[in-house]
Design a protein around this motif. Sequence first.
Motif: not given
Length: 434
Positions: A102, A277, A286-288, A290-291, A294-295
Motif C-alpha cells: 500500500c 488498517e 488513508v483517512s478512515t 473503511e478506506e 477497502e484498499m
Amino acid sequence: MRFVDIIEKKKQKKSLSKEEIKIWIQGLVEGSIPDYQSSALLMAIVLNGMTQEETTNLAEAMVLSGEQIDLSNISGVKVDKHSTGGVGDKTTLVLGPLVASCGLKVAKMSGRGLGHTGGTLDKLESIPGFDCFLTTENFVRQVEKIGIALVGQTADLVPADKKLYALRDVTATVESIPLIASSIMSKKLAFGSDTILLDVKFGEGAFMKTIEEGKELASSMIKIGKSLGRDTRAILTEMDQPLGNTIGNALEVIEAIETLQGKGPEDFTELCIASAELMLLQGKIVSTKEEAREMLWKKIDSGEAFEKFCEVVREQKGDVQALHDISLFPQAKNRTELKSQKTGYVVKIHSQNLGFLSMEIGAGREKKEDDINPAVGLKLHKKYGDFVEVGESLCAIYHDNPLEENWKTRLLESFEIQEGKPKKKNMIEAIIEE
Ligand code: URA
C-alpha cells in the motif's frame, strides 16, 4: 550520590529523577554499578512502581545506551510493529508485505524464538535459501528499493535492555508494567521508524493476565512513544488460543502465504486486517478505517500483497518457487492425527502448552544454542467454539521422531471440551489510538 541512596529512595516509594535514572543505566552498562545493586533497585521498582515520567525517562536512558538506526535516508513513512508475543503469531509475515504493497516503508528487525513462543527469523529461515542477515547499508537500500526488508538484528541496539532482561529473568522481576514498557519501547525507539503499532496480548500465557493490565501496559507504551515524537497506537488481543491454525516454522509461513492470498484462517486474517488498517492510518495513506479496509482487500484480491512477499523473498535470496509450490518447503517425516476422546465444544485451547509441546518436538528451542527443525509442528483442525466428536481429529502433528504417549496425553489435555456451546468472542478486545 551513592547508588545505595537511589535504591533507598525507591524503597521509600519516591520518584527517581531523570538524572538518577541516567546514572543507573550508564553505570549498569559500563559495569560500575554491580548487578546486586541493580537487582535490588529492580525489585524496589516491581514492588513500588514508577510514575509515567520515570518510565519514559527509563526508556529514553535505555535507548541512549547503544546504537540507534537512522532510517532518515529512506523516503516515505517508515512503520514498525511489535507483538508482546503469542503462540502461532506470524503477523509480521503478512502485515509487512501487505502494508508495503500500500506504499508504506517496512524496515523490520525481528528476533528468534525462545521457549514457547516462535520467532519471525526462524519462520523466515524455513523458506529455502532465505537470508535474514543484511548489512545495515543493504537493509536500508532494500527498503528504499522495494519498500520492505525483514531481517535479524545486526546493530547493538539497547545493550542496557540485554543486561536488565538477563537480571530480571533470574531475580523474579520480569512482571512489572514500567519495566516491560520501557524494555519494549526502548528497542522500538532505538530503531528510527516514524510510527509504532503495538499488539498487546493478555490472558493465560501472556505477561498481562487481564484486560485491565493489558490496557495499562498499552497506555504506558503509547505515552512513551508519543513523548518521543512517534505516532504509537495499540491493539489489545486475548490469547486464549493460538493465533491462526498452525504452530511451527514452515507451517506458519505457508499459513501466512495463504492469508496474503485471502485464504487464511478467520481470526488471523481479522487481526492482520485490523492491524494493517491502523498502520495505514498512522502512515496517513488513508483517512478512515473503511478506506483502509477497502484498499487492503484490493491488494490481497489483486495478488499485489502476495507479490510483495515474493519480492522480499527474491531480494533476500530465498526460493520464490517454494511460495508457489509448498511441497518445496521442508517436510516432516510423519503426520499423525490427534483424535478427540470427548464429544462437545472446544471452550479453551491452552496455547502456552501447545507452544511448549511444539518446542519439545523440535519446532522451538529451549536454550538459545539449540537447533530447530523447520518442518515440525501442529496444524489445528478445531478451534474455540467448534464442535468435535469422539474420534475426530483435533489437530495434525507433523513430526520426525516417534511421539511419546505422555506427550500425546499432554497435547490432548490442552484442548478443553465441554457440552455447552460457548459464547462467540472477539479476539480483538480494544484498540487504543490516543
Ligand atoms: N518483551 C520485552 O522485550 N521486554 C520485556 O520486559 C517483556 C517482554
